[in-house]
Design a protein around this motif. Structure first.
Motif, PDB file in Angstrom:
ATOM      1  N   LEU A  56       0.836  -1.208   0.000  1.00 45.64           N
ATOM      2  CA  LEU A  56       0.000   0.000   0.000  1.00 45.64           C
ATOM      3  C   LEU A  56       0.871   1.258   0.000  1.00 45.64           C
ATOM      4  O   LEU A  56       0.370   2.365  -0.111  1.00 45.64           O
ATOM      5  CB  LEU A  56      -0.918  -0.001   1.230  1.00 45.64           C
ATOM      6  CG  LEU A  56      -1.803  -1.243   1.368  1.00 45.64           C
ATOM      7  CD1 LEU A  56      -2.574  -1.231   2.684  1.00 45.64           C
ATOM      8  CD2 LEU A  56      -2.764  -1.364   0.188  1.00 45.64           C
ATOM      9  N   PRO A  76      -0.697  -5.149  -4.548  1.00 51.07           N
ATOM     10  CA  PRO A  76      -1.163  -5.674  -3.264  1.00 51.07           C
ATOM     11  C   PRO A  76      -1.935  -6.981  -3.402  1.00 51.07           C
ATOM     12  O   PRO A  76      -1.747  -7.905  -2.617  1.00 51.07           O
ATOM     13  CB  PRO A  76      -2.075  -4.563  -2.736  1.00 51.07           C
ATOM     14  CG  PRO A  76      -1.537  -3.315  -3.343  1.00 51.07           C
ATOM     15  CD  PRO A  76      -1.023  -3.713  -4.703  1.00 51.07           C
ATOM     16  N   LYS A  77      -2.772  -7.074  -4.403  1.00 54.80           N
ATOM     17  CA  LYS A  77      -3.612  -8.268  -4.528  1.00 54.80           C
ATOM     18  C   LYS A  77      -2.808  -9.518  -4.880  1.00 54.80           C
ATOM     19  O   LYS A  77      -3.284 -10.624  -4.728  1.00 54.80           O
ATOM     20  CB  LYS A  77      -4.726  -8.038  -5.537  1.00 54.80           C
ATOM     21  CG  LYS A  77      -4.259  -7.869  -6.951  1.00 54.80           C
ATOM     22  CD  LYS A  77      -5.493  -7.758  -7.873  1.00 54.80           C
ATOM     23  CE  LYS A  77      -5.120  -7.350  -9.288  1.00 54.80           C
ATOM     24  NZ  LYS A  77      -3.954  -8.033  -9.885  1.00 54.80           N
ATOM     25  N   ILE A  81      -1.841 -11.491   1.037  1.00 56.93           N
ATOM     26  CA  ILE A  81      -1.847 -10.900   2.370  1.00 56.93           C
ATOM     27  C   ILE A  81      -3.258 -10.492   2.741  1.00 56.93           C
ATOM     28  O   ILE A  81      -3.994  -9.974   1.905  1.00 56.93           O
ATOM     29  CB  ILE A  81      -0.922  -9.651   2.368  1.00 56.93           C
ATOM     30  CG1 ILE A  81       0.543 -10.086   2.383  1.00 56.93           C
ATOM     31  CG2 ILE A  81      -1.249  -8.727   3.533  1.00 56.93           C
ATOM     32  CD1 ILE A  81       1.511  -8.944   2.165  1.00 56.93           C
ATOM     33  N   ALA A  82      -3.631 -10.734   4.003  1.00 60.39           N
ATOM     34  CA  ALA A  82      -4.882 -10.183   4.523  1.00 60.39           C
ATOM     35  C   ALA A  82      -4.536  -9.166   5.591  1.00 60.39           C
ATOM     36  O   ALA A  82      -3.630  -9.379   6.386  1.00 60.39           O
ATOM     37  CB  ALA A  82      -5.753 -11.280   5.118  1.00 60.39           C
ATOM     38  N   MET A  83      -5.237  -8.058   5.590  1.00 63.81           N
ATOM     39  CA  MET A  83      -4.882  -6.987   6.512  1.00 63.81           C
ATOM     40  C   MET A  83      -6.082  -6.537   7.331  1.00 63.81           C
ATOM     41  O   MET A  83      -7.188  -6.429   6.815  1.00 63.81           O
ATOM     42  CB  MET A  83      -4.318  -5.822   5.697  1.00 63.81           C
ATOM     43  CG  MET A  83      -3.705  -4.743   6.540  1.00 63.81           C
ATOM     44  SD  MET A  83      -2.441  -3.863   5.597  1.00 63.81           S
ATOM     45  CE  MET A  83      -2.117  -2.510   6.718  1.00 63.81           C
ATOM     46  N   PHE A  85      -7.273  -3.400   9.739  1.00 65.10           N
ATOM     47  CA  PHE A  85      -6.901  -2.030  10.086  1.00 65.10           C
ATOM     48  C   PHE A  85      -7.509  -1.603  11.415  1.00 65.10           C
ATOM     49  O   PHE A  85      -8.446  -2.216  11.914  1.00 65.10           O
ATOM     50  CB  PHE A  85      -7.377  -1.062   8.993  1.00 65.10           C
ATOM     51  CG  PHE A  85      -6.775  -1.337   7.654  1.00 65.10           C
ATOM     52  CD1 PHE A  85      -5.542  -0.810   7.311  1.00 65.10           C
ATOM     53  CD2 PHE A  85      -7.428  -2.145   6.729  1.00 65.10           C
ATOM     54  CE1 PHE A  85      -4.983  -1.072   6.073  1.00 65.10           C
ATOM     55  CE2 PHE A  85      -6.874  -2.407   5.488  1.00 65.10           C
ATOM     56  CZ  PHE A  85      -5.655  -1.864   5.166  1.00 65.10           C
ATOM     57  N   GLY A 103     -15.547  -8.540  -0.017  1.00 64.99           N
ATOM     58  CA  GLY A 103     -14.300  -8.599  -0.783  1.00 64.99           C
ATOM     59  C   GLY A 103     -14.265  -9.793  -1.728  1.00 64.99           C
ATOM     60  O   GLY A 103     -13.717  -9.717  -2.829  1.00 64.99           O
ATOM     61  N   LEU A 106     -16.449  -9.061  -4.755  1.00 59.74           N
ATOM     62  CA  LEU A 106     -15.713  -8.194  -5.680  1.00 59.74           C
ATOM     63  C   LEU A 106     -14.759  -9.001  -6.543  1.00 59.74           C
ATOM     64  O   LEU A 106     -14.549  -8.705  -7.713  1.00 59.74           O
ATOM     65  CB  LEU A 106     -14.867  -7.181  -4.904  1.00 59.74           C
ATOM     66  CG  LEU A 106     -15.504  -5.902  -4.410  1.00 59.74           C
ATOM     67  CD1 LEU A 106     -14.438  -5.024  -3.784  1.00 59.74           C
ATOM     68  CD2 LEU A 106     -16.182  -5.165  -5.561  1.00 59.74           C
ATOM     69  N   ARG A 107     -14.174 -10.006  -5.923  1.00 56.55           N
ATOM     70  CA  ARG A 107     -13.203 -10.829  -6.637  1.00 56.55           C
ATOM     71  C   ARG A 107     -13.870 -11.959  -7.406  1.00 56.55           C
ATOM     72  O   ARG A 107     -13.184 -12.853  -7.892  1.00 56.55           O
ATOM     73  CB  ARG A 107     -12.173 -11.374  -5.661  1.00 56.55           C
ATOM     74  CG  ARG A 107     -11.251 -10.299  -5.133  1.00 56.55           C
ATOM     75  CD  ARG A 107     -10.263 -10.831  -4.116  1.00 56.55           C
ATOM     76  NE  ARG A 107      -9.422  -9.744  -3.639  1.00 56.55           N
ATOM     77  CZ  ARG A 107      -9.793  -8.822  -2.760  1.00 56.55           C
ATOM     78  NH1 ARG A 107     -11.007  -8.868  -2.237  1.00 56.55           N
ATOM     79  NH2 ARG A 107      -8.972  -7.855  -2.406  1.00 56.55           N
ATOM     80  N   ARG A 154     -10.306 -14.279   3.323  1.00 57.16           N
ATOM     81  CA  ARG A 154      -9.362 -14.213   2.203  1.00 57.16           C
ATOM     82  C   ARG A 154      -8.474 -15.449   2.142  1.00 57.16           C
ATOM     83  O   ARG A 154      -7.833 -15.717   1.135  1.00 57.16           O
ATOM     84  CB  ARG A 154      -8.509 -12.962   2.301  1.00 57.16           C
ATOM     85  CG  ARG A 154      -9.349 -11.703   2.257  1.00 57.16           C
ATOM     86  CD  ARG A 154      -8.475 -10.506   2.503  1.00 57.16           C
ATOM     87  NE  ARG A 154      -7.576 -10.304   1.381  1.00 57.16           N
ATOM     88  CZ  ARG A 154      -7.709  -9.319   0.495  1.00 57.16           C
ATOM     89  NH1 ARG A 154      -8.688  -8.470   0.611  1.00 57.16           N
ATOM     90  NH2 ARG A 154      -6.857  -9.206  -0.478  1.00 57.16           N
TER      91      ARG A 154
HETATM   92  P1  ADP Z   1     -11.319  -5.791   0.134  1.00 57.20           P
HETATM   93  O1  ADP Z   1     -12.230  -6.345  -0.871  1.00 57.20           O
HETATM   94  O2  ADP Z   1     -10.529  -6.828   0.896  1.00 57.20           O
HETATM   95  O3  ADP Z   1     -11.957  -4.791   1.057  1.00 57.20           O
HETATM   96  P2  ADP Z   1     -10.402  -4.101  -2.000  1.00 57.20           P
HETATM   97  O4  ADP Z   1     -10.634  -5.000  -3.144  1.00 57.20           O
HETATM   98  O5  ADP Z   1     -11.302  -2.960  -1.709  1.00 57.20           O
HETATM   99  O6  ADP Z   1     -10.199  -5.002  -0.672  1.00 57.20           O
HETATM  100  O7  ADP Z   1      -8.905  -3.500  -2.040  1.00 57.20           O
HETATM  101  C1  ADP Z   1      -8.085  -3.422  -3.192  1.00 57.20           C
HETATM  102  C2  ADP Z   1      -6.720  -3.989  -2.850  1.00 57.20           C
HETATM  103  O8  ADP Z   1      -6.196  -3.403  -1.646  1.00 57.20           O
HETATM  104  C3  ADP Z   1      -6.852  -5.456  -2.602  1.00 57.20           C
HETATM  105  O9  ADP Z   1      -6.603  -6.168  -3.784  1.00 57.20           O
HETATM  106  C4  ADP Z   1      -5.862  -5.732  -1.531  1.00 57.20           C
HETATM  107  O10 ADP Z   1      -4.640  -6.173  -2.050  1.00 57.20           O
HETATM  108  C5  ADP Z   1      -5.681  -4.423  -0.802  1.00 57.20           C
HETATM  109  N1  ADP Z   1      -6.474  -4.553   0.381  1.00 57.20           N
HETATM  110  C6  ADP Z   1      -7.512  -3.795   0.767  1.00 57.20           C
HETATM  111  N2  ADP Z   1      -8.038  -4.239   1.901  1.00 57.20           N
HETATM  112  C7  ADP Z   1      -7.320  -5.296   2.235  1.00 57.20           C
HETATM  113  C8  ADP Z   1      -7.378  -6.209   3.300  1.00 57.20           C
HETATM  114  N3  ADP Z   1      -8.287  -6.149   4.282  1.00 57.20           N
HETATM  115  N4  ADP Z   1      -6.452  -7.187   3.315  1.00 57.20           N
HETATM  116  C9  ADP Z   1      -5.541  -7.265   2.381  1.00 57.20           C
HETATM  117  N5  ADP Z   1      -5.425  -6.463   1.353  1.00 57.20           N
HETATM  118  C10 ADP Z   1      -6.314  -5.485   1.276  1.00 57.20           C
END
Ligand code: ADP
Ligand code: ADP
Length: 229
Positions: A56, A76-77, A81-83, A85, A103, A106-107, A154
Motif C-alpha cells: 500500500l 497488493p492483490k 496478504i490479509a490486513m 486495520f 471482498g 468483488l473478486r 481471504r
Molecule cells: P477488500 O475487498 O478486501 O476490502 P479491496 O478489493 O477494496 O479489498 O482492495 C483493493 C486492494 O487493496 C486489494 O486487492 C488488496 O490487495 C488491498 N487490500 C484492501 N483491503 C485489504 C485487506 N483487508 N487485506 C488485504 N489487502 C487489502
C-alpha cells in the motif's frame, strides 16, 4: 510455508517536510508462522513498514521478499496478504455475512465458495448466530470480530494487523488479545501485528521488533526484550 524478508528497507515520503526517513534500514527475517509484533511510540514507522509489506506504500530502498521472491513491485492483490486495520469500517446497511463476503464478491468468487468461507470465519469467531445482523446490533467486540472475519475469508497465509484493538475499551482489549493469539494458532498464518502497547507485544509475540524514530532498536523474544536483568 511463508517467510518474509525485509532486506535493509528504507522509506522516505516524497512530501515529507524534513529530509529524514520515515523508516531506515529495517532488516528482518520473518519465519514461517511466526507472530511478530512491531512496537514503539506513535510516529516511529510501524504502520509505514506494514503498509510497505502490504504494497500500500512504495519502498524507497531495499528489498521485500516473500518466500524468496522479490515483491517490491507486485500489486497488493498479488501478495497473498490479509490486513486488518485500526479503523475497520463496516458497511452499516449490510449484514455481518455480507460484510465478510464483500471482498470475495468483488473478486468474483462463486457463491458456494463464499458461503463456505464466511461460515468458517463465523464459526472461528463465534459469530455463527449473528450472520444476519447489522453492525449496529453488535457489541464493539463483535464488530471487531467481523473486521477480523473479512480478513480471514481471504484465506491468506500472511496476516497484517495495524493496531486492531486500539479503539476498544481496556477490558475488551484484553479478551480480544487472547482471541487473536488463539486465532493465530488455529489459522497458522505468518502474522505481523503493530501496536504501541507493550503489554500486547509481550503477551502475543513470538518475537518483538522495538522501533524508535524510524529505526529498529531491538529484535527478540518477549523475555529477551523486556526481562532486563
Ligand atoms: P477488500 O475487498 O478486501 O476490502 P479491496 O478489493 O477494496 O479489498 O482492495 C483493493 C486492494 O487493496 C486489494 O486487492 C488488496 O490487495 C488491498 N487490500 C484492501 N483491503 C485489504 C485487506 N483487508 N487485506 C488485504 N489487502 C487489502
Ligand atoms: P507509526 O505507525 O509508528 O505511528 P507511521 O509509520 O505512521 O508511524 O509514521 C512514521 C513517520 O512517517 C512519521 O513521522 C509520520 O509523520 C510520517 N508519515 C506517515 N505517513 C505519511 C505520509 N502519508 N506522508 C508523509 N509522511 C508520513
Amino acid at each position: 510455508m511463508v517467510e518474509i524478508d525485509l532486506d535493509h528497507i528504507y522509506k522516505k515520503y516524497p512530501n515529507a517536510e524534513d529530509a529524514g526517513y520515515a523508516v531506515a534500514d529495517f532488516d528482518l527475517h520473518i519465519k514461517d508462522k511466526e507472530f511478530i509484533v512491531f512496537v514503539g511510540p506513535s510516529g516511529c514507522g510501524k504502520s509505514t513498514t506494514l503498509r510497505m509489506i502490504a504494497g500500500l506504500e512504495d519502498i524507497s530502498q531495499g528489498d521485500l521478499k516473500i518466500d524468496g521472491k522479490l515483491m517490491n513491485d507486485e500489486a497488493p492483490k498479488d501478495r497473498n496478504i490479509a490486513m486488518v486495520f485500526q479503523n475497520y469500517a463496516l458497511y452499516p446497511h449490510m449484514s455481518v455475512f455480507d460484510n465478510m463476503a464483500f471482498g470475495l464478491k468483488l473478486r468474483k468468487y462463486d457463491k458456494s465458495e463464499i458461503t463456505k468461507r464466511v461460515d468458517y470465519a463465523g464459526e472461528v469467531l463465534g459469530l455463527t448466530d449473528y450472520l444476519d445482523r447489522k453492525p449496529a446490533d453488535l457489541s464493539g467486540g463483535q464488530r471487531q470480530r467481523v473486521a477480523l472475519g473479512r480478513a480471514i475469508v481471504r484465506d491468506a497465509p500472511i496476516f497484517l494487523m495495524d493496531e486492531p484493538l486500539s479503539n476498544l475499551d481496556a477490558k475488551l482489549r484484553v479478551s480480544m488479545r487472547a482471541e487473536i493469539a488463539k486465532l493465530h494458532q488455529r489459522l497458522n498464518t505468518t502474522t505481523i501485528y503493530v501496536t504501541h502497547d507493550q503489554t500486547e507485544a509481550m503477551t502475543m509475540a513470538d518475537r518483538i521488533v522495538v522501533m524508535s524514530m524510524g529505526e529498529v532498536q531491538q529484535i527478540g523474544t518477549p523475555s529477551e526484550v523486556y526481562d532486563t536483568p
